[in-house]
Design an enzyme around this catalytic site. Structure first.
Site, short mmCIF file in Angstrom:
data_model
loop_
_atom_site.label_atom_id
_atom_site.label_comp_id
_atom_site.label_asym_id
_atom_site.label_seq_id
_atom_site.Cartn_x
_atom_site.Cartn_y
_atom_site.Cartn_z
N CYS A 1 -22.61 -1.71 -12.62
CA CYS A 1 -23.08 -2.80 -11.86
C CYS A 1 -22.30 -3.60 -12.40
O CYS A 1 -23.05 -4.55 -11.35
CB CYS A 1 -24.85 -3.02 -12.73
SG CYS A 1 -25.83 -1.70 -12.56
N ASN B 1 -32.06 -1.39 -6.88
CA ASN B 1 -30.69 -1.51 -7.72
C ASN B 1 -30.20 -1.01 -7.02
O ASN B 1 -29.56 0.35 -7.48
CB ASN B 1 -31.18 -1.92 -9.15
CG ASN B 1 -29.42 -1.60 -10.52
OD1 ASN B 1 -28.66 -1.83 -9.18
ND2 ASN B 1 -29.76 -1.06 -10.83
N HIS C 1 -27.38 -10.14 -11.64
CA HIS C 1 -27.16 -8.36 -11.20
C HIS C 1 -28.61 -8.40 -11.13
O HIS C 1 -29.66 -8.83 -11.56
CB HIS C 1 -27.08 -7.75 -12.09
CG HIS C 1 -26.93 -6.30 -11.76
ND1 HIS C 1 -26.76 -5.54 -10.46
CD2 HIS C 1 -27.28 -4.89 -12.47
CE1 HIS C 1 -27.02 -4.22 -10.71
NE2 HIS C 1 -27.73 -4.40 -11.57
O1 UT7 Z 1 -28.45 -2.22 -13.66
C1 UT7 Z 1 -28.96 -1.21 -14.80
C2 UT7 Z 1 -29.48 -1.62 -15.50
N1 UT7 Z 1 -30.69 -1.10 -16.18
C3 UT7 Z 1 -31.38 -1.75 -15.75
O2 UT7 Z 1 -31.49 -2.93 -16.47
C4 UT7 Z 1 -33.46 -0.89 -16.46
C5 UT7 Z 1 -33.50 -1.21 -17.53
N2 UT7 Z 1 -35.15 -0.67 -17.81
C6 UT7 Z 1 -35.62 -0.55 -16.59
O3 UT7 Z 1 -35.85 -1.90 -16.50
C7 UT7 Z 1 -36.63 -0.35 -17.41
O4 UT7 Z 1 -37.43 0.22 -18.87
C8 UT7 Z 1 -37.90 0.35 -16.73
C9 UT7 Z 1 -38.67 -0.27 -15.74
C10 UT7 Z 1 -36.65 1.85 -16.60
C11 UT7 Z 1 -39.38 1.47 -17.59
O5 UT7 Z 1 -39.63 0.15 -17.86
P1 UT7 Z 1 -40.72 0.41 -19.02
O6 UT7 Z 1 -41.61 -0.83 -19.13
O7 UT7 Z 1 -39.49 0.38 -20.44
O8 UT7 Z 1 -40.92 1.34 -19.19
P2 UT7 Z 1 -41.46 3.13 -20.56
O9 UT7 Z 1 -40.51 3.49 -20.17
O10 UT7 Z 1 -41.79 2.58 -21.43
O11 UT7 Z 1 -43.06 3.23 -19.59
C12 UT7 Z 1 -44.24 3.40 -20.33
C13 UT7 Z 1 -44.82 3.96 -19.00
C14 UT7 Z 1 -44.63 6.18 -19.79
O12 UT7 Z 1 -45.22 6.62 -20.65
P3 UT7 Z 1 -46.21 7.00 -21.40
O13 UT7 Z 1 -45.37 7.69 -22.00
O14 UT7 Z 1 -46.87 5.31 -22.24
O15 UT7 Z 1 -47.49 7.14 -21.35
C15 UT7 Z 1 -44.19 6.81 -18.62
O16 UT7 Z 1 -43.27 8.24 -18.43
O17 UT7 Z 1 -44.62 4.66 -17.79
C16 UT7 Z 1 -44.01 5.77 -17.07
N3 UT7 Z 1 -42.94 5.92 -16.31
C17 UT7 Z 1 -43.57 5.91 -14.69
N4 UT7 Z 1 -44.44 5.36 -14.83
C18 UT7 Z 1 -45.07 5.24 -13.15
C19 UT7 Z 1 -41.82 6.25 -15.86
N5 UT7 Z 1 -41.56 5.40 -14.83
C20 UT7 Z 1 -42.08 6.19 -14.20
C21 UT7 Z 1 -42.89 5.77 -12.93
N6 UT7 Z 1 -43.96 6.01 -12.30
N7 UT7 Z 1 -41.47 5.06 -11.74
#
Ligand code: UT7
Length: 336
Positions: free
Chosen positions: A113, A293, A263
């Site tokens: 990125c 992204n 970004h």
């Molecule tokens: O360009 C490179 C840099 N990349 C980034 O900067 C990305 C950085 N990270 C993020 O943007 C966030 O961490 C995410 C958007 C990827 C995830 O958001 P989060 O608030 O950290 O969610 P999480 O990983 O804690 O997941 C929360 C819940 C989980 O379920 P449980 O364990 O609470 O039951 C996940 O399994 O959401 C679930 N989950 C989803 N649900 C529906 C994860 N992905 C999805 C999805 N749809 N696509």
């Protein structure tokens, strides 16, 4: 000393729009989850026959036309991406003949990125030393062919899209540093201790005798893995840090900047950066809602869209900051 100036920009995204609703038909996810967690509403995905350098070609052609130069004036190509058409040679070599250019250096930059600001920095240094005069700098990616589109890969798959952006950087002489268009500075950083927080393990020469085997494919090692929370926290911290560093180095205040082009990894990251630095929302230009992204392509796509939206004009002072896998991060201040 010579300086470098951005004299034109262009972008191209494939026509195939994939909405959050479309994704919810192939994996367990929802429009609301994706919008709330990332701000993304849709992204573009290519059809199977399209390559990264096909996207790059269209963006480069628009940048060349926008800069109003003859493509033969380009004396170097620098191509930032993590989606090679083939393992080797690099994308810049495949793009060069598509552009009808020959013999000039064709360089790939693999900084995820952060790749576009790294490439701008390399181009700026080449131009400052007098080695090259007119450089095509490109960021282009195809992610859609490399994502795990099952529920298992949903945390990553919903975030990424395909697209390309390009600029022409050219030698200039600066008479009035407060008015003339030029790249004020670039600042590059990395922290390889975190390389495996966001990566694709396979294929790789580190992996036994054949780079890849069936077990690795069954274990999904050819798809990206991301420690989302750690990446998110580091992105906010490093984007704030390197934006302020770029301003300090140039003795600028936040109020001096007309536009912030960050970004596009997650809308919430950019909102938190703006909140932390007290940047008014209307000075931050985002495209993530429409394109997701696109890693190395986010900054030049942002430039081209901001120009079209009338937000980026000749004379605008811009600050850009990027963060991604590696970890790598970088910033730049430039007058458009
Ligand atoms: O360009 C490179 C840099 N990349 C980034 O900067 C990305 C950085 N990270 C993020 O943007 C966030 O961490 C995410 C958007 C990827 C995830 O958001 P989060 O608030 O950290 O969610 P999480 O990983 O804690 O997941 C929360 C819940 C989980 O379920 P449980 O364990 O609470 O039951 C996940 O399994 O959401 C679930 N989950 C989803 N649900 C529906 C994860 N992905 C999805 C999805 N749809 N696509």
């Amino acid at each position: 000393m010579y300086q470098s100036e951005i004299i034109g920009c262009g972008m191209y995204v494939p026509p195939g729009v994939v909405t959050n609703h479309d994704l919810s038909k192939i994996m367990e996810t929802s429009h609301d989850w994706i919008v709330q967690r990332s701000g993304i509403e849709e992204r573009r995905w290519v059809s199977p026959d399209v390559t990264t350098t096909d996207l790059a070609l269209k963006a480069a052609e628009e940048a060349i036309a926008n800069a109003n130069i003859d493509k033969k004036e380009i004396d170097c190509i620098i191509f930032a991406h993590i989606s090679p058409d083939h393992d080797f040679p690099g994308n810049a070599c495949f793009l060069q003949p598509k552009l009808g250019l020959t013999e000039i250096p064709a360089i790939d930059v693999r900084q995820q990125c952060s790749g576009f600001i790294y490439s701008m920095s390399i181009a700026d240094a080449f131009i400052k030393t007098g080695q090259y005069k007119t450089i095509l700098v490109i960021g282009a990616e195809i992610h859609s062919k490399g994502l795990d589109k099952s529920t298992r890969g949903r945390d990553v798959a919903v975030l990424f899209g395909d697209g390309a952006g390009a600029i022409i950087m050219r030698r200039t002489e600066v008479n009035d540093p407060l008015k003339d268009s030029f790249v004020y500075s670039t600042h590059l950083f990395s922290e390889g201790q975190n390389a495996k927080e966001l990566w694709i393990p396979a294929p790789g020469m580190a992996l036994g005798p054949n780079r890849m085997d069936h077990e690795m494919i069954e274990a999904n090692q050819h798809f990206p893995f991301m420690n989302g929370k750690k990446v998110f926290a580091n992105a906010v911290r490093r984007l704030c840090e390197c934006t302020m560093l770029a301003l300090d180095k140039n003795k600028l205040k936040l109020e001096d900047i007309d536009l912030f082009l960050f970004h596009q990894a997650n809308m919430r990251i950019n909102q938190m950066v703006a909140q932390e630095l007290k940047i008014p929302e209307d000075k931050v230009f985002n495209t993530i809602q429409k394109y997701g992204n696109t890693t190395a392509a986010t900054i030049p796509i942002g430039m081209a869209e901001a120009v079209k939206a009338g937000k980026l004009k000749k004379g605008s002072l811009v600050a850009s900051a990027v963060f991604g896998s590696g970890f790598t991060w970088a910033s730049s201040v430039y007058r458009w």
